[in-house]
Design a protein around this motif. Structure first.
Motif, short mmCIF file in Angstrom:
data_model
loop_
_atom_site.label_atom_id
_atom_site.label_comp_id
_atom_site.label_asym_id
_atom_site.label_seq_id
_atom_site.Cartn_x
_atom_site.Cartn_y
_atom_site.Cartn_z
N TYR A 117 34.53 44.00 31.57
CA TYR A 117 34.62 42.71 32.42
C TYR A 117 36.76 43.26 33.08
O TYR A 117 36.66 43.06 34.04
N VAL A 118 37.63 43.15 31.62
CA VAL A 118 38.74 43.63 32.20
C VAL A 118 38.50 44.81 33.41
O VAL A 118 39.26 44.79 34.40
N GLU A 147 37.29 43.98 36.74
CA GLU A 147 38.35 43.01 37.39
C GLU A 147 39.08 44.07 37.56
O GLU A 147 39.92 44.34 38.57
N VAL A 150 35.49 42.60 40.46
CA VAL A 150 35.24 40.94 39.56
C VAL A 150 36.80 40.41 39.36
O VAL A 150 37.75 40.55 39.58
N GLU A 151 35.89 38.72 39.28
CA GLU A 151 37.51 37.68 39.75
C GLU A 151 37.33 37.39 37.98
O GLU A 151 36.44 36.54 37.31
N THR A 152 38.52 36.70 37.96
CA THR A 152 38.39 36.01 36.43
C THR A 152 38.60 34.61 36.84
O THR A 152 39.99 34.91 37.65
N ARG A 153 38.54 33.49 36.37
CA ARG A 153 39.33 32.25 37.47
C ARG A 153 39.31 31.41 35.64
O ARG A 153 38.35 31.55 34.84
N PHE A 161 33.35 34.81 34.34
CA PHE A 161 34.09 35.82 34.99
C PHE A 161 32.95 35.71 36.35
O PHE A 161 31.99 35.34 36.10
N ALA A 207 33.25 39.32 42.55
CA ALA A 207 34.45 39.34 43.64
C ALA A 207 33.82 39.07 45.00
O ALA A 207 33.23 39.77 45.58
N SER A 236 47.71 43.50 41.72
CA SER A 236 46.45 42.58 42.47
C SER A 236 46.37 42.54 43.50
O SER A 236 45.52 42.96 45.14
N ARG A 252 45.00 48.47 35.15
CA ARG A 252 44.98 47.20 34.37
C ARG A 252 45.86 47.35 33.20
O ARG A 252 46.19 46.45 32.27
#
Lengths: 490, 490
Positions: B57-58, B61, B66-69, B74, B77, B388, B408
């Motif tokens: 996931y990282v 992202e 993908v977005e983390t909330r 996850f 996006a 980002s 990253r």
């Protein structure tokens, strides 16, 4: 006076004159305490320049034969010091790789041990250095220019410091433009960069014998065989030895300390500097001069850089503030010959990118202000006094057969011990007695100088230092005694 | 996704998993804004470890898919970024001497020009660095420990700082004892010392292609031919390329930046690190790893040193505080493999004697206190956000055909420009528009990367930076247009 010494003096007017006066004193033509001819008088009677006459007296004074009395002139020293100079190291060494005594690292570490009386380390005591003034400048920079001080400086150095160094070079007999200054991590990095720029990989490098152990370390680590040449304890590298070596070997560079050399204390006369620069120039060999003690002259004026005689752009002058402001700031500079300027800049950028900005700016402010010259005047006076007291104590406290010259600047005393006294043994016994000294072995790439020690004068000559010198003298005397006869066992 | 990329992912679990999820998104199995399976769920359904799921996931992202909330998990996006990775540099280079574009020095100088919008320099903005806290520590040292701070530190470093570095190494996956730490003038000197200790004179040295121009400078100045090997923009040096080169050449050393590489931003997976260390170990070739961006991971934990996989004592880890505290302090360190520790200590002492004491003590206090971790957490968050935003702006503002990966960790963006756009031309036009960027040419020993640029994210993504990115995108578009037809003259 040993024969080798007489030979090397040939051709140097002031040393010849000094020799004549010395001979007169020895012959009783002038007696203890008697006033000597004024320098103007000498000029008239001997047909020499004022400078030559002055230098002759400074030389005699440094060697304890003559005393200056303010506004009265020069007098025969009332209690002449034991004045025999250490002898010249007779044989050239190399070209051979440096083979270090395993003990060297230990000896260097011991010179930083705060529990020992420091007659070994060459670092000046903080009480002689302007720490509080530097702290004030540093605090001012943190308050007013924090961002700039924590950011990168340009690889060749902070422009303000390069300008300050260039301005001071007006007093070094060889003025440079700020564009010709490369700021380095102390004199050590300046010399390392000069060597990398000038000497082809694996080429032999000429040094003085004895020489600074840091140079021997550098040459070993960078893979250069060493040619260590006979060096006069008073006047530096022998031109005749250099001439011979240049005709036989393809030399990569020549690395010298013309002013108050470490460990000899030798000060190279101007004529000899010119001669050496010309010799090297004719062969296209680069000269790296280490001027780290240059500002510590006991005379009114500091000596001029060898670079002064450079016409080919092949002389690097290296120095730092480690001996005059603070060793821990690690601020030095390299003034490369114009042939090598671009290479040194590239090397500096590639090997360590830049020097810390805060320390550069602090030194720039100190050098540019009037405080630096005031500090230097005071420091020279303190050093000259302590060094003279040390010379007296050595003369009184060491057994006959010990040979040394009082320095004319800097803070080194190079002692040749009486026959049979082993320097490593003296070093070990001194350490056991709480005193740090440096045995001669570390100043030579081979195993020379096993009967020499280096002492330094780095603080006021107080009772603890005096007692340490006396103890050293006694230990030396003990080591002169024939060893106790062994028992009857076969 | 280009073929080369698929190939390199073979064998790395988390990247395979990421690839599968990516394919699912592309196929419409998950839609924009939809919640993705939790990492525990992925573990169960795919039989992978929690770490693998998390890393997948990282990775997604970082690439904008993908977005983390916070506390929610996850999500796909909502507006996926243009996500094509720059392509691998296909052909290995060398062994050949580094031939620098004459423009390099000028390009590096321009990156320090304060009049330009800084998308070139990799130095973080002072507003992200703890300058005031450092100033407080420095003032405290000047008040309480002035003498020690102005005196020499031991050649291998101030004991307090060596201890602090050793303590932090507990978090680097390869703990060292303080005796194994050598303090240096920044990471640059650490790498230079490692190279001098490990690589025989004149031996070819493996680097990534593209690589930090400082490394190319160093290799040129120290006379090592360069072998620049294909390097994946996401995962670093290709093991297959290294294997081939090691079987054909007698390599002197391998110099890599495994974490957030300059200029690619690549982060080497743990498996690849182990594979490379083992490959080098089998041939007895030393590995020099540059970890200068290691602390700037956007993930919770920073990646582990390659040294972790070292069994032969042949890995040097080099880093500094230049990217996390202050570049101008010039404090770094080298953790030499046990085979080379003594040599690095000797070299440090010979080449620059010691690092400034005041700066060492200041860094020691900062590292040892809890403030350092608090600062790092804040800094990583700021960097992650700005990076980002930068990725979004690049995705929106650059013409189709532009390829890049969002990093990253660290602060580098490596852009492959659309076909036909010349990086030097874009550099020149950007400069005329008041914007500094770095053309790809300087990251290669030959003439590769003429169609690439490096941008860095070094400060909050404010309006001036956003406008500069938009302008760059417009300039790129202009350069894509076919040149105006020439007049009728023959």
């Amino acid at each position: 006076m040993p024969k080798t010494k007489m030979q090397v003096q040939k051709g140097f007017l002031f040393t010849r004159l000094a020799g004549e006066i010395e001979a007169g004193i020895a012959a009783g033509a002038y007696t203890a305490g008697e006033k000597l001819p004024s320098i103007r008088r000498l000029r008239e009677s001997r047909g020499v320049s004022l400078e030559t006459a002055y230098r002759a007296y400074v030389d005699l004074e440094a060697r304890g034969l003559v005393e200056t009395r303010p506004r009265a002139g020069f007098f025969v020293a009332s209690r002449p010091r034991q004045a025999a100079a250490p002898r010249l190291s007779a044989r050239p060494y190399g070209p051979s790789p440096v083979s270090f005594a395993a003990a060297t690292a230990d000896i260097i570490a011991a010179s930083l041990d705060p529990r020992l009386i420091p007659l070994g380390a060459s670092t000046l005591s903080p009480e002689w250095l302007p720490g509080r003034h530097l702290a004030r400048i540093l605090r001012g920079l943190l308050a007013a220019e924090l961002e700039a001080c924590l950011n990168y400086a340009p690889a060749s150095g902070d422009p303000e410091l390069r300008r300050a160094v260039a301005r001071r070079s007006l007093m070094w007999g060889a003025p440079v433009d700020e564009e010709e200054v490369v700021i380095t991590a102390g004199c050590a990095e300046a010399v390392a960069l000069a060597l990398a720029a000038a000497a082809p990989p694996g080429s032999p490098v000429v040094v003085e014998s004895p020489t600074h152990f840091g140079f021997l370390q550098l040459l070993r680590e960078s893979g250069h065989p060493v040619l260590a040449l006979p060096t006069d304890p008073a006047f530096g590298l022998e031109p005749s030895a250099l001439r011979r070596v240049l005709s036989r070997h393809s030399v990569g560079a020549c690395l010298l300390t013309p002013h108050f050399q470490n460990p000899l204390g030798a000060l190279m006369p101007e004529e000899r500097k010119a001669e050496l620069v010309e010799l090297l120039d004719r062969r296209g060999v680069a000269l790296i001069e280490d001027d780290i003690y240059g500002e510590l002259s006991y005379a009114e004026e500091r000596p001029a850089l060898m670079r002064r005689h450079d016409r080919a752009g092949n002389v690097f002058s290296c120095s730092s503030v480690s001996k005059v402001l603070a060793p821990g700031l690690r601020i030095g500079w390299c003034l490369p010959g114009r042939r090598h300027l671009a290479a040194v800049k590239r090397l500096k950028s590639a090997f360590s990118l830049a020097v810390p900005t805060l320390a550069q700016k602090a030194v720039a402010r100190f050098l540019a202000g009037g405080a630096f010259d005031r500090h230097l005047r005071r420091l020279r006076g303190q050093l000259r006094l302590a060094s003279s007291q040390m010379a007296d104590a050595l003369s009184a406290g060491f057994p006959p057969g010990t040979r040394f010259l009082a320095p004319r600047g800097g803070n080194m005393f190079w002692l040749e011990l009486p026959t049979g006294v082993d320097a490593m043994e003296l070093y070990a016994r001194a350490r056991a007695a709480g005193i740090n000294i440096v045995p001669g072995n570390v100043f030579s790439p081979g195993s020379a100088y096993g009967h020499h020690i280096r002492l330094s004068c780095t603080r006021p000559f107080r009772a603890d230092i005096r007692r340490a010198v006396e103890t050293l003298g006694e230990l030396t005397l003990e080591l002169m005694k024939p060893p106790a006869r062994r028992g009857g066992r076969p």
